[in-house]
Design a protein around this motif. Structure first.
Motif, PDB file in Angstrom:
ATOM      1  N   GLY A   1      -7.764  -8.447  -0.762  1.00  0.00           N
ATOM      2  CA  GLY A   1      -7.150  -7.129  -0.828  1.00  0.00           C
ATOM      3  C   GLY A   1      -6.583  -6.798  -2.194  1.00  0.00           C
ATOM      4  N   LEU A   2      -7.115  -7.431  -3.259  1.00  0.00           N
ATOM      5  CA  LEU A   2      -6.602  -7.205  -4.612  1.00  0.00           C
ATOM      6  C   LEU A   2      -7.368  -6.074  -5.287  1.00  0.00           C
ATOM      7  N   PRO A   3      -6.685  -5.080  -5.818  1.00  0.00           N
ATOM      8  CA  PRO A   3      -7.367  -3.985  -6.528  1.00  0.00           C
ATOM      9  C   PRO A   3      -8.161  -4.511  -7.725  1.00  0.00           C
ATOM     10  N   ARG A   4      -9.204  -3.784  -8.082  1.00  0.00           N
ATOM     11  CA  ARG A   4     -10.122  -4.216  -9.135  1.00  0.00           C
ATOM     12  C   ARG A   4      -9.478  -4.392 -10.517  1.00  0.00           C
TER      13      ARG A   4
ATOM     14  N   ILE B   1      -8.456  11.669   0.616  1.00  0.00           N
ATOM     15  CA  ILE B   1      -8.307  11.018  -0.675  1.00  0.00           C
ATOM     16  C   ILE B   1      -8.464  12.053  -1.769  1.00  0.00           C
ATOM     17  N   LYS B   2      -7.521  12.074  -2.688  1.00  0.00           N
ATOM     18  CA  LYS B   2      -7.501  13.069  -3.747  1.00  0.00           C
ATOM     19  C   LYS B   2      -8.642  12.859  -4.732  1.00  0.00           C
ATOM     20  N   GLU B   3      -9.302  13.938  -5.119  1.00  0.00           N
ATOM     21  CA  GLU B   3     -10.313  13.950  -6.171  1.00  0.00           C
ATOM     22  C   GLU B   3      -9.701  14.623  -7.400  1.00  0.00           C
ATOM     23  N   TYR B   4      -9.654  13.913  -8.524  1.00  0.00           N
ATOM     24  CA  TYR B   4      -8.998  14.407  -9.729  1.00  0.00           C
ATOM     25  C   TYR B   4      -9.956  15.221 -10.584  1.00  0.00           C
ATOM     26  N   THR B   5      -9.451  16.259 -11.217  1.00  0.00           N
ATOM     27  CA  THR B   5     -10.168  16.930 -12.284  1.00  0.00           C
ATOM     28  C   THR B   5      -9.877  16.191 -13.588  1.00  0.00           C
TER      29      THR B   5
ATOM     30  N   LEU C   1      -8.308   0.183  15.899  1.00  0.00           N
ATOM     31  CA  LEU C   1      -7.478  -0.474  14.895  1.00  0.00           C
ATOM     32  C   LEU C   1      -7.734   0.120  13.510  1.00  0.00           C
ATOM     33  N   LEU C   2      -8.997   0.395  13.213  1.00  0.00           N
ATOM     34  CA  LEU C   2      -9.340   0.982  11.915  1.00  0.00           C
ATOM     35  C   LEU C   2      -8.709   2.356  11.761  1.00  0.00           C
ATOM     36  N   SER C   3      -8.761   3.146  12.815  1.00  0.00           N
ATOM     37  CA  SER C   3      -8.161   4.479  12.766  1.00  0.00           C
ATOM     38  C   SER C   3      -6.663   4.394  12.534  1.00  0.00           C
ATOM     39  N   THR C   4      -6.007   3.412  13.196  1.00  0.00           N
ATOM     40  CA  THR C   4      -4.563   3.233  13.009  1.00  0.00           C
ATOM     41  C   THR C   4      -4.240   2.828  11.585  1.00  0.00           C
ATOM     42  N   LEU C   5      -5.045   1.912  11.019  1.00  0.00           N
ATOM     43  CA  LEU C   5      -4.824   1.461   9.648  1.00  0.00           C
ATOM     44  C   LEU C   5      -4.987   2.608   8.661  1.00  0.00           C
ATOM     45  N   ILE C   6      -6.009   3.427   8.862  1.00  0.00           N
ATOM     46  CA  ILE C   6      -6.238   4.565   7.978  1.00  0.00           C
ATOM     47  C   ILE C   6      -5.044   5.508   8.001  1.00  0.00           C
ATOM     48  N   GLN C   7      -4.507   5.742   9.197  1.00  0.00           N
ATOM     49  CA  GLN C   7      -3.349   6.631   9.324  1.00  0.00           C
ATOM     50  C   GLN C   7      -2.149   6.045   8.596  1.00  0.00           C
ATOM     51  N   GLN C   8      -1.947   4.724   8.743  1.00  0.00           N
ATOM     52  CA  GLN C   8      -0.815   4.096   8.079  1.00  0.00           C
ATOM     53  C   GLN C   8      -0.992   4.093   6.558  1.00  0.00           C
ATOM     54  N   ALA C   9      -2.209   3.840   6.106  1.00  0.00           N
ATOM     55  CA  ALA C   9      -2.475   3.820   4.664  1.00  0.00           C
ATOM     56  C   ALA C   9      -2.245   5.177   4.041  1.00  0.00           C
ATOM     57  N   GLY C  10      -2.550   6.217   4.779  1.00  0.00           N
ATOM     58  CA  GLY C  10      -2.349   7.558   4.247  1.00  0.00           C
ATOM     59  C   GLY C  10      -0.958   8.085   4.483  1.00  0.00           C
ATOM     60  N   GLY C  11      -0.091   7.270   5.091  1.00  0.00           N
ATOM     61  CA  GLY C  11       1.272   7.712   5.327  1.00  0.00           C
ATOM     62  C   GLY C  11       1.360   8.761   6.413  1.00  0.00           C
TER      63      GLY C  11
ATOM     64  N   MET D   1       0.280  -0.243  -8.919  1.00  0.00           N
ATOM     65  CA  MET D   1       0.226   1.219  -8.970  1.00  0.00           C
ATOM     66  C   MET D   1      -0.953   1.787  -8.166  1.00  0.00           C
ATOM     67  N   THR D   2      -2.029   1.010  -8.062  1.00  0.00           N
ATOM     68  CA  THR D   2      -3.231   1.523  -7.390  1.00  0.00           C
ATOM     69  C   THR D   2      -3.473   0.889  -6.023  1.00  0.00           C
ATOM     70  N   ARG D   3      -2.581   0.040  -5.568  1.00  0.00           N
ATOM     71  CA  ARG D   3      -2.828  -0.659  -4.307  1.00  0.00           C
ATOM     72  C   ARG D   3      -3.000   0.302  -3.129  1.00  0.00           C
ATOM     73  N   MET D   4      -2.154   1.319  -3.046  1.00  0.00           N
ATOM     74  CA  MET D   4      -2.269   2.270  -1.949  1.00  0.00           C
ATOM     75  C   MET D   4      -3.582   3.051  -2.030  1.00  0.00           C
ATOM     76  N   ARG D   5      -3.997   3.394  -3.242  1.00  0.00           N
ATOM     77  CA  ARG D   5      -5.259   4.103  -3.430  1.00  0.00           C
ATOM     78  C   ARG D   5      -6.422   3.267  -2.898  1.00  0.00           C
ATOM     79  N   TYR D   6      -6.435   1.980  -3.213  1.00  0.00           N
ATOM     80  CA  TYR D   6      -7.501   1.102  -2.738  1.00  0.00           C
ATOM     81  C   TYR D   6      -7.420   0.911  -1.225  1.00  0.00           C
ATOM     82  N   ARG D   7      -6.212   0.899  -0.688  1.00  0.00           N
ATOM     83  CA  ARG D   7      -6.066   0.762   0.765  1.00  0.00           C
ATOM     84  C   ARG D   7      -6.653   1.967   1.479  1.00  0.00           C
TER      85      ARG D   7
END
Length: 583
Positions: free
Chosen positions: A438-441, A357-361, A334-344, A566-572
């Motif tokens: 599930g609320l972003p910080r 997950i993207k690492e920004y400069t 289930l976790l693997s499926t959720l990760i796939q869905q979260a990442g589109g 704006m950040t909900r998907m990032r936190y997911r």
């Protein structure tokens, strides 16, 4: 190799000196009388310390570029700069040296740089070592920056103050982290800073006009701070290290780690309350019969106990390959499926990596609205908090029904203890809402901004009685900003370039301190009727400042709320296990 818990325990010790330059009020009178400084020149020395404590972009970049060697190198730089600043100031006073005024500014700046640099090394490292409990771990560490002034003040009063003979009355507002010298010196002199005015800089040599030997206790205290910074940063340079990611992930038990950090957080709240009571008993010279020595012993014992408790924790051993039951295997699917869905990512496609997950400069972060929203909130929110705390000595006489005796120290102490509690509660509440709702910080950041807005609104009325709740609300909000900013930055932009992005964002607080707490409020204050150097227009002296701050905080509350969707998907993507539990 040290465990991440041992590194966290040492990090707490390191951060406990992360704000000792805010004890400026303890020796500011000594500098002023010894060198016959004007109030403006004395304030500028403190401003340079605050400037050094917020300019760390170069050290953040160095930390990121050096990889695993970053913590050690940056901590060594903290040792060199901090020790040079404190021991240099001690040598000038102890040996009665004649020096240019610019040397005092440089040494003050170096002491601030030492605090900023050790903070970058410690926070950046622990952010990587506790990737799924960043709010709790950073909140715990940042709370000790808020308490460092109180700890330094207790050490001074308990061990050094008795050696001062005719040193005069030392300023006692040592428990106020992130304050300017308007509050530290507890005076009524207000100024408009002119940083590059030749008369202000006074590049000529300063002769010591008074006998500093009468203040040998204070001079010994400055020497103690230099040695303390040297020893603790030296320890940190050998011990603060990044734990390999595979070790963190293989041993992490979310319930165990979260519970342990929560215990440490509540113990720190207890420490903050005891430290505040000790200082209030000292200031009020109470006749309640409380044992001051016993209270100070409780502060020291609790501080050591928190470090020992944290450093002796252990992660539970990882499960062996055959230890998973059918329920756990189903959970992993289930976790693997959720990760796939979260990442589109479609589960039938295997070409793309899962949950990348993207690492920004820094350049990429600067091109996003996220960075500027966070930085603007730090500028407006932090600056608004300092408008209250940095000008308490001037605000109190302008309020209606204020007492004849200004209890500036009491309000400074209130701000300090609730600043510490705000840092702790922000980390705790952020993790709780993330795991259970599930609320972003950023939702907690918006709450802190709303709280700061409320504190400004209370003071618009000009009533002295409302200064108590306003100071408490201001301290809670200001502490939450300092705890949430590094956590949110690490979650939105990643940890690869966290050092330089975090240091760059800190410039927002430095700018807010100067623009709002010093420049704006002083000009509005001086625009009213002034007798001598004191405004006699009552609540109107600061009302416009409070109105501007309240409007600014109200607008920024709405702006920071934009970060939630704006950040909900990032936190997911970042915390899939929390969303799986919620589901």
């Amino acid at each position: 190799m040290l465990t991440r818990w041992q590194i966290l325990g040492i990090g707490i010790l390191v951060e406990s000196i992360g704000g000792v330059f805010y004890a400026f009020g303890l020796y500011s009178d000594l500098l002023k009388s010894t060198f016959n400084l004007t109030q403006e020149k004395l304030d500028l020395i403190s401003t340079f310390a605050l400037l050094g404590g917020n300019l760390g972009v170069q050290w953040g970049l160095l930390y990121d570029k050096l990889g695993k060697h970053g913590p050690m190198v940056v901590m060594v730089i903290a040792m060199v700069t901090g020790t040079t600043g404190w021991l240099g100031m001690w040598a000038i006073l102890f040996y009665n040296l004649t020096v240019p005024y610019a040397v005092l500014l440089l040494l003050s700046f170096l002491s601030g740089q030492g605090q900023m640099t050790l903070d970058i090394s410690t926070i950046s490292t622990c952010t990587r070592n506790f990737p799924e409990h960043r709010g709790l771990s950073i909140g715990l560490l940042k709370s000790f920056v808020g308490l460092s002034g109180a700890i330094a003040g207790q050490i001074f009063k308990g061990s050094f103050q008795n050696y001062d003979d005719n040193c005069g009355k030392m300023a006692t507002s040592t428990m106020a982290p992130q304050v300017s010298t308007n509050a530290m010196n507890v005076n009524e002199t207000l100024f408009t800073p002119t940083l590059f005015d030749s008369d202000t800089l006074g590049l000529g040599y300063l002769e010591q006009t008074n006998n500093s030997s009468d203040c040998k206790g204070t001079i010994m205290f400055i020497l103690f701070l230099g040695i303390e910074v040297l020893c603790i940063t030296l320890l940190g340079s050998f011990t603060i290290r990044q734990v390999p990611p595979m070790n963190v992930e293989s041993t992490a038990s979310h319930a165990h780690v979260g519970k342990t950090l929560t215990y440490a957080l509540f113990a720190t709240i207890y420490l903050a309350v005891i430290a505040a009571v000790t200082s209030l008993v000292e200031m009020w010279e109470t006749s309640l019969g409380w044992d001051k020595a016993g209270l100070m012993a409780a502060v020291v014992a609790t501080f050591i106990g928190i470090i020992f408790f944290t450093a002796t924790r252990e992660d539970p051993a990882p499960l062996s390959d055959g230890a998973y039951n059918e329920g756990e295997m189903e959970r992993e699917k289930l976790l693997s499926t959720l990760i796939q869905q979260a990442g589109g990512i479609n589960s039938t496609e295997e070409e793309e990596p899962v949950n990348e997950i993207k690492e920004y400069t820094l350049c990429e972060a600067l091109c996003t609205p996220y960075f500027w929203i966070i930085c603007s909130c730090f500028f407006i929110g932090g600056g608004s908090g300092l408008v209250i705390n940095a000008n308490l000595a001037q605000i109190i006489p302008t309020l209606e029904h204020h007492p004849a005796k200004k209890d500036t120290e009491v309000f400074t102490t209130l701000f300090s203890v609730f600043n510490c509690i705000g840092r702790l509660l922000a980390g705790l509440l952020g993790d709780y809402l993330l795991k259970t709702r599930g609320l972003p910080r950023p939702i907690v950041y918006a709450g802190g901004m709303l709280l700061m807005c409320g504190s400004q609104i209370l003071l618009i009325s000009g009533q002295y009685n409302l200064l108590f709740p306003a100071t408490i609300m201001c301290g809670l909000a200001y502490g939450s900003f300092n705890s949430l900013c590094p956590t949110i930055i690490s979650e939105i932009f990643g940890v690869k370039n966290f050092g330089i992005i975090y240091a760059t964002n800190s410039l927002g607080l430095a700018a807010g301190n100067y623009a709002m707490a010093t420049y704006m409020s002083s000009h509005i204050y001086q625009s009213h009727d002034i007798i001598g150097k004191t405004c006699v227009s009552g609540p109107a002296c600061y009302r416009l400042s409070f109105i501007i701050c309240a409007i600014g905080c109200g607008v920024m509350t709405l702006v920071v709320l934009m970060l939630v969707p704006m950040t909900r998907m990032r936190y997911r993507q970042l915390y899939p296990k929390f969303y799986l539990t919620k589901a």
